[in-house]
Scaffold this active site. Structure first.
Site, PDB file in Angstrom:
ATOM      1  N   ARG A  53       0.814  -1.219   0.000  1.00 58.49           N
ATOM      2  CA  ARG A  53       0.000   0.000   0.000  1.00 58.49           C
ATOM      3  C   ARG A  53       0.842   1.260   0.000  1.00 58.49           C
ATOM      4  NH1 ARG A  53      -3.195   1.944  -2.644  1.00 58.49           N
ATOM      5  NH2 ARG A  53      -4.090  -0.150  -2.642  1.00 58.49           N
ATOM      6  N   LYS A  85       5.551  39.165  -2.599  1.00 56.74           N
ATOM      7  CA  LYS A  85       4.118  39.132  -2.888  1.00 56.74           C
ATOM      8  C   LYS A  85       3.432  40.305  -2.201  1.00 56.74           C
ATOM      9  CE  LYS A  85       2.283  35.235  -3.833  1.00 56.74           C
ATOM     10  NZ  LYS A  85       1.618  33.898  -3.755  1.00 56.74           N
ATOM     11  N   GLU A 139       5.869  39.687  -7.563  1.00 61.36           N
ATOM     12  CA  GLU A 139       4.491  39.587  -8.033  1.00 61.36           C
ATOM     13  C   GLU A 139       3.981  40.986  -8.372  1.00 61.36           C
ATOM     14  OE1 GLU A 139       1.020  37.145  -6.103  1.00 61.36           O
ATOM     15  OE2 GLU A 139       1.022  39.162  -5.227  1.00 61.36           O
ATOM     16  N   ASP A 197       0.175  38.422 -11.930  1.00 65.28           N
ATOM     17  CA  ASP A 197      -0.867  37.676 -11.233  1.00 65.28           C
ATOM     18  C   ASP A 197      -2.266  38.122 -11.644  1.00 65.28           C
ATOM     19  OD1 ASP A 197      -1.930  35.874  -9.364  1.00 65.28           O
ATOM     20  OD2 ASP A 197      -2.038  37.431  -7.825  1.00 65.28           O
TER      21      ASP A 197
END
Length: 306
Positions: free
Chosen positions: A117, A184, A213, A234
């Protein structure tokens, strides 16, 4: 993420990264190291041996084959058994059809059942990410635009998922917060402006690549004037993106000369249907968080053959 060269020229996760991933996954399943599989121990004689095949249940891009050797070695160590023999029949990065056999594993039955698994989870996840990435690579073929991944990865599986992106033909953008700076909106708010944030990062980390950004042509041009040469556009419309690309490249040529280079990335709300239109704007990259945060698991099974 560097490691030994794998089939097809792909470089897999470093050995220590892969070993840690395998160890964590087996600890989780067995309740520790060495741990125990109560069902297998009760029902399978210690000297039983088996041959199994790892098989695709649906078509897709193969990824994750590099896990079988270290996984089975660790499982065998825990059980005090010999390590099963691994025969890889499909290379990471190749296309597989439904029913294709990816690998043949032979050895102690207990070890194979303990590892089953964990191996299928990791290979299925990798194949799913690689298959989704390949769809983007195919739709962008001939445009010169590369598809990038992001940091929107499963905790603990970043190296694995970024390897799967490479198997699908994509490009890794950055490993984490340490190897590439990305300014950002929140960083800009903290520093007072996008330009101030860029200058602060460039001042404190002069040897690190800095991406910024931007959400408008005006901000993009201001960042270029401040020295930025790696911009992430963006959530721009294709028209706004095309205008920004043209304006930025013109300004870089003016400031740096005809050979001046700037890297431009589009991100936010991208879809396969929109990809050709976005590529036509002249960007170098598109970044797609969905490669790793939304790719479905590919169905991979393990069949006994003897």
């Amino acid at each position: 993420m560097s490691g030994q060269d794998q089939a097809g020229g792909l470089v897999g996760p470093a050995a220590d990264v892969l070993a840690r991933l395998v160890r964590t996954a087996l600890d989780e399943d067995l309740g520790g190291d060495p741990g125990t599989d109560v069902t297998t121990t009760a029902t399978v004689p210690a000297d039983a041996r088996t041959v199994v095949e790892v098989r695709l249940r649906e078509p897709g891009t193969v990824a994750g084959q590099v896990v079988w050797v270290p996984l089975l070695a660790d499982a065998a160590r825990r059980l005090g058994q010999e390590t099963p023999v691994v025969e890889l029949l499909a290379a990471d990065g190749s296309h597989g059809a439904a029913g294709d056999v990816l690998a043949r594993l032979s050895g102690p039955t207990r070890t194979l059942l303990v590892a089953e698994r964990t191996g299928l989870n990791l290979v299925g996840r990798a194949c799913g990410v690689a298959t989704a990435t390949r769809a983007w690579v195919d739709v962008l073929a001939g445009t010169g635009v590369e598809v990038l991944d992001t940091r929107k990865t499963t905790p603990g599986l970043r190296a694995w998922e970024k390897y799967a992106v490479r198997c699908g033909g994509g490009t890794n953008k950055r490993v984490g917060l340490f190897d590439v700076a990305m300014v950002k909106d929140n960083h800009a708010a903290a520093a007072g402006s996008v330009v101030a944030a860029y200058r602060a990062v460039r001042s404190t980390s002069p040897d690190v690549a800095v991406e910024v950004e931007v959400e408008s042509t005006e901000v993009a041009l201001a960042v270029v004037r401040a020295g930025g040469r790696f911009l992430m556009c963006d959530n721009m419309t294709p028209d706004d993106l095309a205008r920004t690309v043209a304006a930025v490249r013109a300004l870089v040529a003016e400031l740096d000369g005809p050979g001046g280079r700037v890297l431009l990335e589009a991100t936010g709300g991208l879809t396969l249907a929109r990809a050709p239109e976005v590529a036509a704007t002249g960007v170098d990259f598109v970044s797609v968080g969905a490669l790793t945060h939304s790719s479905p698991q590919l169905d991979v099974g393990l069949d006994w053959t003897g």
